[in-house]
Design an enzyme around this catalytic site. Structure first.
Site, PDB file in Angstrom:
ATOM      1  N   LYS A   1      -1.436  -5.148   2.423  1.00  0.00           N
ATOM      2  CA  LYS A   1      -1.940  -4.428   1.486  1.00  0.00           C
ATOM      3  C   LYS A   1      -1.658  -4.909   0.232  1.00  0.00           C
ATOM      4  CE  LYS A   1      -4.135  -1.557   4.035  1.00  0.00           C
ATOM      5  NZ  LYS A   1      -5.614  -1.656   4.421  1.00  0.00           N
TER       6      LYS A   1
ATOM      7  N   SER B   1      -2.845   1.169  -0.162  1.00  0.00           N
ATOM      8  CA  SER B   1      -1.971   2.315   0.259  1.00  0.00           C
ATOM      9  C   SER B   1      -0.787   2.471  -0.583  1.00  0.00           C
ATOM     10  CB  SER B   1      -1.287   1.777   1.581  1.00  0.00           C
ATOM     11  OG  SER B   1      -0.149   2.811   1.976  1.00  0.00           O
TER      12      SER B   1
ATOM     13  N   TYR C   1       2.682  -4.655   7.738  1.00  0.00           N
ATOM     14  CA  TYR C   1       1.229  -3.874   7.346  1.00  0.00           C
ATOM     15  C   TYR C   1       1.274  -3.619   5.852  1.00  0.00           C
ATOM     16  CZ  TYR C   1      -0.956   0.390   5.859  1.00  0.00           C
ATOM     17  OH  TYR C   1      -1.909   1.483   5.229  1.00  0.00           O
TER      18      TYR C   1
END
Ligand code: UD1
Length: 339
Positions: free
Chosen positions: A153, A124, A149
């Site tokens: 990544k 991302s 989160y």
């Protein structure tokens, strides 16, 4: 060639499965249905005329994964399966680290022990945080993301780089900007559970009357109209990038490859511009109110996607309005299903 697609019934996963099938790949989907629904599998078959093999299990179940690899010859993996709600990750960080990283490591262990290469990872633009300069290219310095989160990544990328180096594997790290839209058939799209966190699903539900008003999180950002700017990329364009990245990996002659690509349109749009584009594209009204900024939001992020264009021969060329038109068609389809 048979590709394992984890999270293949999810939003980006289902569109990518469809593109893989159109391109002659065999597909095996593993999806635990924690954020997806079974009818998506039928709809993939309606679109492509092909039914992928489907295993409904959680990738943390290592023994089930081993059985799958015993049963099938697999030539590569696109790994979508992950939790992705930024806010939730702040209150349940361990669930995010466990789910997103254990499942990744379990697949990589199988790749290592069975001598399989070609791994594509859903990363991302969150790994750049608020970049100092726009547009963001692949050399833009990384910043530790605020959310757990986002950290999964960044950690996933590091795990894959070490994996590629140590075991001489080919990996591609795809940094998505903001995916939006639905399949042109209106048979695939985003299925938000509960109140949507992301902008476009919230706009869509507001237009359809499920939500009363869109809350615009801040209009005092240093941007042209004061609302935050993002790079909204049409999900089918994004899905096509996966196929291009996979084909490139497979054609590489070297053992070790670490590809990194920003996947965006190269154009920034503000929240208000998205609202206006949605209204114009669909001839509907989206009532909104301006609220305080949302904690953790950045001001602006849009991609320089030249590297992907040059090396993959890929470009995101669907307009914002066209993407938002497909979203509205998908919403109408969802409503027709529940009637
Ligand atoms: C976030 C994450 C990103 C993640 C993506 C997908 C960060 C910094 N970004 O992107 O890593 O991949 O979600 O889950 O953590 N907005 C409103 N009202 C709403 C919803 C959103 O005004 O109801 C605004 C936001 O303030 C933001 C823009 O719309 O300016 C886009 O928000 P969103 O769709 O949630 O995506 P990001 O925050 O960019």
């Amino acid at each position: 060639m048979t590709i394992l697609v984890t999270g293949g019934l999810g939003y980006i996963g289902s569109h990518t499965v469809t593109e893989l099938l159109h391109n002659g790949f065999e597909v095996i989907i593993v999806d635990d249905l924690s954020n997806s629904e079974r009818f998506i599998l039928e709809n993939i078959e309606k679109i492509t005329g092909k039914k992928p093999i489907f295993y409904p299990f959680d990738l943390k179940r290592k023994e089930l994964l081993t059985q799958l690899f015993d049963a099938h010859q697999i030539d590569g993996c696109i790994n979508f399966a992950a939790f992705k709600a930024v806010g939730e990750s702040q209150v349940k960080p361990l669930d995010y680290y466990e789910n997103n990283l254990f499942s990744l490591i379990n697949i990589l262990q199988e790749f290592k022990s069975r001598n399989i290469s070609n791994f594509i990872f859903s990363s991302s633009c969150t790994v750049y945080g608020q970049a100092d300069e726009m547009p963001i290219d692949e050399h833009t310095p990384l910043k530790t993301p605020e959310s757990s989160y986002g950290k999964t990544k960044q950690m996933g990328e590091e795990i894959l780089k070490d994996f590629a180096q140590a075991y001489r594997k080919k990996v591609s790290l795809l940094r998505y900007f903001n995916p939006i839209g639905a399949h042109p058939t209106a048979l695939l799209g985003e299925l938000p559970i509960g109140i949507p966190n992301n902008l476009v699903p919230y706009v869509t539900q507001t237009a359809s009357g499920i939500r009363e008003k869109l809350n615009i999180w801040g209009n005092d950002y240093p941007t042209e109209d004061g609302t935050a700017v993002r790079d909204y990329i049409y999900v089918v364009d994004l899905a096509r990038a996966h196929v291009a990245a996979l084909k490139k990996l497979m054609a590489e002659q070297q053992d070790t490859v670490i590809d990194i690509y920003n996947l965006g349109t190269g154009k920034g749009s503000s929240v208000l511009e998205v609202v206006e584009a949605f209204e114009t594209a669909n001839d509907v009204k989206v009532p909104y109110q301006i609220c305080e900024r949302r904690a953790g939001d950045i001001t602006i992020a849009y991609a320089n996607a030249d590297k992907a264009e040059k090396e993959l021969g890929w470009k995101a060329d669907t307009s914002l309005e066209e993407a938002l038109r497909t979203t509205w068609e998908w919403q109408k389809y969802l409503e027709s299903r529940t009637q």
